[in-house]
Write a protein that holds these residues in place. Structure first.
Motif, short mmCIF file in Angstrom:
data_model
loop_
_atom_site.label_atom_id
_atom_site.label_comp_id
_atom_site.label_asym_id
_atom_site.label_seq_id
_atom_site.Cartn_x
_atom_site.Cartn_y
_atom_site.Cartn_z
N LEU A 1 -42.56 84.06 18.63
CA LEU A 1 -43.97 83.93 19.02
C LEU A 1 -44.11 83.05 20.26
O LEU A 1 -44.81 83.39 21.21
N ASN A 2 -43.44 81.91 20.23
CA ASN A 2 -43.48 81.00 21.38
C ASN A 2 -42.87 81.64 22.62
O ASN A 2 -43.40 81.52 23.73
N ALA A 3 -41.76 82.35 22.42
CA ALA A 3 -41.08 82.98 23.56
C ALA A 3 -41.97 84.05 24.19
O ALA A 3 -42.07 84.13 25.42
N TYR A 4 -42.61 84.87 23.36
CA TYR A 4 -43.49 85.91 23.89
C TYR A 4 -44.60 85.28 24.73
O TYR A 4 -44.87 85.71 25.86
N ASN A 5 -45.26 84.28 24.19
CA ASN A 5 -46.38 83.65 24.91
C ASN A 5 -45.91 82.98 26.21
O ASN A 5 -46.58 83.07 27.24
N VAL B 1 -43.96 97.05 29.80
CA VAL B 1 -42.91 98.02 29.47
C VAL B 1 -41.76 97.98 30.47
O VAL B 1 -40.59 97.93 30.08
N LEU B 2 -42.08 98.02 31.76
CA LEU B 2 -41.04 98.11 32.77
C LEU B 2 -40.44 96.76 33.16
O LEU B 2 -39.25 96.68 33.47
N ARG B 3 -41.26 95.73 33.16
CA ARG B 3 -40.77 94.40 33.52
C ARG B 3 -39.84 93.89 32.43
O ARG B 3 -40.17 93.90 31.25
N LYS B 4 -38.66 93.46 32.82
CA LYS B 4 -37.68 92.94 31.87
C LYS B 4 -37.52 91.43 32.06
O LYS B 4 -37.49 90.92 33.18
N PHE B 5 -37.44 90.74 30.92
CA PHE B 5 -37.16 89.31 30.91
C PHE B 5 -35.81 89.10 30.22
O PHE B 5 -35.40 89.93 29.40
N THR B 6 -35.14 88.01 30.55
CA THR B 6 -33.88 87.71 29.89
C THR B 6 -34.15 86.87 28.65
O THR B 6 -34.75 85.80 28.72
N ILE B 7 -33.70 87.38 27.50
CA ILE B 7 -33.85 86.69 26.22
C ILE B 7 -32.48 86.65 25.54
O ILE B 7 -31.94 87.69 25.18
N GLY B 8 -31.94 85.46 25.41
CA GLY B 8 -30.62 85.34 24.79
C GLY B 8 -29.55 86.13 25.50
O GLY B 8 -28.63 86.65 24.86
N ARG C 1 -40.98 95.69 24.00
CA ARG C 1 -39.89 95.77 23.01
C ARG C 1 -39.84 94.53 22.15
O ARG C 1 -39.60 94.62 20.94
N LEU C 2 -40.05 93.37 22.74
CA LEU C 2 -40.03 92.13 21.97
C LEU C 2 -41.08 92.18 20.87
O LEU C 2 -40.82 91.80 19.72
N GLU C 3 -42.28 92.66 21.21
CA GLU C 3 -43.34 92.72 20.21
C GLU C 3 -43.06 93.79 19.16
O GLU C 3 -43.15 93.52 17.96
N ASN C 4 -42.75 94.99 19.61
CA ASN C 4 -42.72 96.14 18.70
C ASN C 4 -41.40 96.37 18.00
O ASN C 4 -41.37 96.98 16.92
N SER C 5 -40.30 95.90 18.59
CA SER C 5 -38.99 96.11 17.97
C SER C 5 -38.42 94.85 17.33
O SER C 5 -37.45 94.93 16.57
N VAL C 6 -39.00 93.70 17.65
CA VAL C 6 -38.47 92.43 17.11
C VAL C 6 -39.51 91.72 16.23
O VAL C 6 -39.23 91.39 15.07
N ILE C 7 -40.71 91.51 16.76
CA ILE C 7 -41.70 90.69 16.05
C ILE C 7 -42.44 91.47 14.97
O ILE C 7 -42.53 91.02 13.82
N ARG C 8 -42.94 92.65 15.27
CA ARG C 8 -43.69 93.41 14.27
C ARG C 8 -42.84 93.79 13.05
O ARG C 8 -43.34 93.73 11.92
N PRO C 9 -41.57 94.14 13.23
CA PRO C 9 -40.75 94.45 12.05
C PRO C 9 -40.54 93.27 11.10
O PRO C 9 -40.07 93.48 9.97
N LEU C 10 -40.89 92.06 11.53
CA LEU C 10 -40.79 90.92 10.61
C LEU C 10 -41.81 91.04 9.48
O LEU C 10 -41.71 90.35 8.47
#
Length: 276
Positions: free
Chosen positions: A113-117, A143-150, A158-167
């Motif tokens: 959550l913190n990382a997304y914000n 969608v097109l803009r990519k950030f480096t995460i880990g 993708r962070l929202e829909n493939s990582v956070i929402r599945p929680l």
């Protein structure tokens, strides 16, 4: 008859050619919007540990976010070292790359959550603080803009829909902030592993208490609610039989179960203190 078939064939070929040209134009246009990663996301490993990172992100929020959740992007642009350090940590560390740092599900969720914000704030600043997200702008940004995460390139979508929402916790939709006016209020402190359940409950209660998000119109027998409930209906209905019943879990004054639901239009204007 033969002449008619030839004319029809030529017409079909012409329509196909136009569609091909149009598709090529759209792809080229969207491709031109792809943004490369910013320098602040590369470099040596982050110097902070997880607790220090929470403190650093809270410091950014306290300094540049007001009580209404609006961001002082002008001030942030003049002194972005703290945010750059926060984003550098995200680039190096996440629950997949460093599982030992995230001992509990709440620790992982609070981090995401913190990382997304933080990345949304960074992305808006890096884009020059546009006035609003139009349709193509949203495609570009989320969608097109990519950030480096880990160490991996990940979009906010993708962070929202493939990582956070599945929680599996719909309350995240009252915590995630894309820096737009209709988003939930951006908090002035980081979400924490220890207090996450209480923090998400508080965010949910605050969201449904705001008239802009839930407004009961008795004269029309309508409930006007945030379009967030439309975007993520499936998530909310996984926890309650109706949207009204989900909302009523967090409302002091329950909304009527038999009133018609009307969704408010989402305001994609950037939630900048100067403009709002």
């Amino acid at each position: 008859m033969l002449q008619g078939n030839r004319m029809e064939q030529k017409s079909w070929v012409w329509r196909r050619a136009r569609l091909t040209l149009l598709a090529g134009f759209i792809v080229a246009t969207i491709s031109g919007f792809v943004t490369s990663e910013a320098p602040a996301q590369s470099g040596p490993p982050a110097r902070l540990d997880l607790d220090q990172w929470d403190v650093a992100w809270t410091d950014v929020l306290k300094r540049y976010v007001d009580a209404r959740g609006r961001v002082d992007f002008s001030g942030l642009a003049k002194d972005r070292a703290g945010l750059d350090e926060v984003v550098k940590y995200i680039a190096a560390v996440d629950p997949l790359s460093s599982p030992g740092r995230f001992a509990t599900p709440n620790a992982r969720m609070a981090y995401y959550l913190n990382a997304y914000n933080a990345l949304a704030m960074y992305g808006v600043l890096d884009a020059g603080v546009p006035k609003r997200f139009g349709w193509i702008d949203r495609t570009r940004f989320f969608v097109l803009r990519k950030f480096t995460i880990g160490g991996r390139a990940v979009s906010l979508y993708r962070l929202e829909n493939s990582v956070i929402r599945p929680l599996g916790d719909p309350r995240v939709h009252f915590a995630l902030n894309c820096m737009s006016v209709s988003c939930p209020r951006l908090p002035q402190s980081a979400f924490t592993a220890r207090g996450l359940d209480q923090e998400l409950d508080a965010a949910a209660r605050e969201f449904v208490a705001e008239k802009r998000n839930v407004d009961v119109d008795d004269s029309r027998r309508e409930i006007r609610i945030s379009e967030i409930f439309k975007f993520y209906t499936k998530d909310f209905l996984a926890k309650a039989p109706t949207l009204q019943s989900y909302i009523n879990q967090y409302r002091l004054s329950p909304v009527p179960a038999d009133y018609k639901i009307v969704f408010n239009d989402y305001d994609w204007s950037i939630n900048d203190q100067v403009r709002n």
